[in-house]
Design a protein around this motif. Structure first.
Motif, PDB file in Angstrom:
ATOM      1  N   ARG A   1      19.984   5.225  22.236  1.00 32.94           N
ATOM      2  CA  ARG A   1      19.854   4.754  20.846  1.00 32.94           C
ATOM      3  C   ARG A   1      20.380   3.329  20.699  1.00 32.94           C
ATOM      4  O   ARG A   1      19.792   2.505  20.002  1.00 32.94           O
ATOM      5  CB  ARG A   1      20.644   5.656  19.890  1.00 32.94           C
TER       6      ARG A   1
ATOM      7  N   HIS B   1      11.679  17.268  23.088  1.00 35.43           N
ATOM      8  CA  HIS B   1      11.913  17.154  21.649  1.00 35.43           C
ATOM      9  C   HIS B   1      12.860  16.000  21.315  1.00 35.43           C
ATOM     10  O   HIS B   1      12.648  15.262  20.340  1.00 35.43           O
ATOM     11  CB  HIS B   1      12.469  18.480  21.105  1.00 35.43           C
ATOM     12  N   LYS B   2      13.902  15.814  22.140  1.00 32.59           N
ATOM     13  CA  LYS B   2      14.856  14.724  21.884  1.00 32.59           C
ATOM     14  C   LYS B   2      14.185  13.361  22.054  1.00 32.59           C
ATOM     15  O   LYS B   2      14.442  12.430  21.292  1.00 32.59           O
ATOM     16  CB  LYS B   2      16.064  14.841  22.819  1.00 32.59           C
TER      17      LYS B   2
ATOM     18  N   GLU C   1      11.014  12.800  21.598  1.00 29.53           N
ATOM     19  CA  GLU C   1      10.101  12.677  20.455  1.00 29.53           C
ATOM     20  C   GLU C   1      10.843  12.228  19.206  1.00 29.53           C
ATOM     21  O   GLU C   1      10.348  11.394  18.445  1.00 29.53           O
ATOM     22  CB  GLU C   1       9.395  14.015  20.199  1.00 29.53           C
ATOM     23  N   GLN C   2      12.049  12.768  19.001  1.00 27.02           N
ATOM     24  CA  GLN C   2      12.849  12.373  17.840  1.00 27.02           C
ATOM     25  C   GLN C   2      13.207  10.887  17.891  1.00 27.02           C
ATOM     26  O   GLN C   2      13.114  10.187  16.871  1.00 27.02           O
ATOM     27  CB  GLN C   2      14.139  13.203  17.782  1.00 27.02           C
ATOM     28  N   LEU C   3      13.604  10.421  19.066  1.00 32.52           N
ATOM     29  CA  LEU C   3      13.945   9.006  19.211  1.00 32.52           C
ATOM     30  C   LEU C   3      12.726   8.123  18.965  1.00 32.52           C
ATOM     31  O   LEU C   3      12.806   7.115  18.258  1.00 32.52           O
ATOM     32  CB  LEU C   3      14.483   8.731  20.619  1.00 32.52           C
TER      33      LEU C   3
ATOM     34  N   LYS D   1      10.118   8.708  17.222  1.00 37.08           N
ATOM     35  CA  LYS D   1       9.776   8.735  15.799  1.00 37.08           C
ATOM     36  C   LYS D   1      10.761   7.898  14.988  1.00 37.08           C
ATOM     37  O   LYS D   1      10.371   7.132  14.098  1.00 37.08           O
ATOM     38  CB  LYS D   1       9.784  10.185  15.302  1.00 37.08           C
ATOM     39  N   GLY D   2      12.046   8.017  15.313  1.00 38.68           N
ATOM     40  CA  GLY D   2      13.080   7.306  14.566  1.00 38.68           C
ATOM     41  C   GLY D   2      13.026   5.798  14.707  1.00 38.68           C
ATOM     42  O   GLY D   2      13.504   5.068  13.837  1.00 38.68           O
TER      43      GLY D   2
ATOM     44  N   PRO E   1       7.111   9.207  23.885  1.00 46.72           N
ATOM     45  CA  PRO E   1       8.013  10.219  24.436  1.00 46.72           C
ATOM     46  C   PRO E   1       7.339  10.959  25.584  1.00 46.72           C
ATOM     47  O   PRO E   1       6.115  11.125  25.594  1.00 46.72           O
ATOM     48  CB  PRO E   1       8.256  11.153  23.244  1.00 46.72           C
TER      49      PRO E   1
END
Length: 278
Positions: free
Chosen positions: A133, A155-156, A158-160, A162-163, A172
């Motif tokens: 991050r 999933h982690k 993908e979250q990054l 997207k964020g 991702p």
């Protein structure tokens, strides 16, 4: 008058920050004193309150307090807000405390010092934790051709992705989907290589002339850098230069003077090598 700075962490004995900032102070002639302080978990806020109340001017913050520092800061720089973590606190002239994250710019500056080109490159980051991050915003500012985040837990990643999507396209991926792809720069953002562990990476992952960078560092090449050498990486570097680079950025935030990092990196590397040979 000597201004007081410190690094907070737990554990903290291994910290090289006092050594680095002492070098910076000698180099620039800035009148600072810099110490390290082990803070009990759950007590970051009162420790920081006490430090600043007693005249402290700035803090570096390491594991496990970067989220505590993020919550403690009265104001955040844009890069700290994006990272969701703070590694530098600075007392402002009006008495408020500013939170910054200098990790990413420390890494990018180290790569520039190494002569690595980032613009237009296909970049792969291994891992999707807090360290990643911190490096994403400065890395995306360098305008890579593409950036992929690969993680054991898709999933982690993908979250990054997207964020941080507003900074540009981030793909991702799970490690298994890297098969058949090639990258110009691979950054290991996991701490696994310190324990001798390595994600399952395809044999053909590295493009001709590829560079490999590990956010971790040690006296010996990390397992990731050993893998990189065995698979034909043209250039390899660990995170020692990033450590000094992020400290230089903190020093600049505090003192508005930018110290030279190369002599300090060179001396730290020499000390690491001497310890290895001892």
């Amino acid at each position: 008058m000597t201004d007081t700075y410190a690094v907070f962490g737990n554990p903290i004995n291994h910290s090289k920050s006092p050594y680095i900032h002492r070098h910076f102070a000698e180099q620039t002639g800035e009148p600072i004193a810099y110490t390290k302080q082990q803070v009990p978990e759950g007590e970051f806020e009162p420790a920081a309150e006490t430090f600043f109340a007693q005249g402290g001017k700035g803090l570096n913050v390491t594991v496990p307090f970067k989220l505590d520092a993020y919550r403690y800061a009265a104001r955040l720089t844009p890069r700290a807000r994006r990272a969701g973590a703070v590694n530098t606190l600075a007392l402002e002239p009006d008495g408020t405390v500013l939170g910054d994250n200098t990790d990413g710019i420390g890494m990018v500056n180290d790569m520039h010092n190494l002569g690595w080109e980032l613009a237009g490159k296909r970049v792969l980051i291994l891992g999707a934790g807090g360290a990643v991050r911190g490096i994403l915003p400065p890395l995306m500012e360098q305008k890579p051709a593409s950036l992929t985040i690969a993680n054991r837990t898709l999933h982690k990643a993908e979250q990054l992705a997207k964020g941080f999507a507003d900074l540009g396209a981030i793909t991702p991926a799970g490690f298994e989907s890297l098969e058949g792809q090639q990258f110009d720069l691979v950054i290991n953002g996991t701490s696994a290589s310190l324990g001798g562990d390595l994600p399952p990476l395809p044999e053909s992952l590295l493009a001709p002339g590829a560079c490999c960078y590990d956010l971790m560092y040690g006296a010996e090449p990390t397992v990731f850098l050993q893998w990189a050498e065995a698979h034909g990486a043209e250039k390899r570097a660990d995170g020692l230069g990033m450590l000094v680079g992020q400290a230089a950025e903190s020093f600049y935030l505090w003192r508005q003077i930018r110290p030279e990092v190369i002599p300090v990196i060179t001396e730290l590397r020499r000390k690491l090598s001497a310890k290895k040979g001892a």
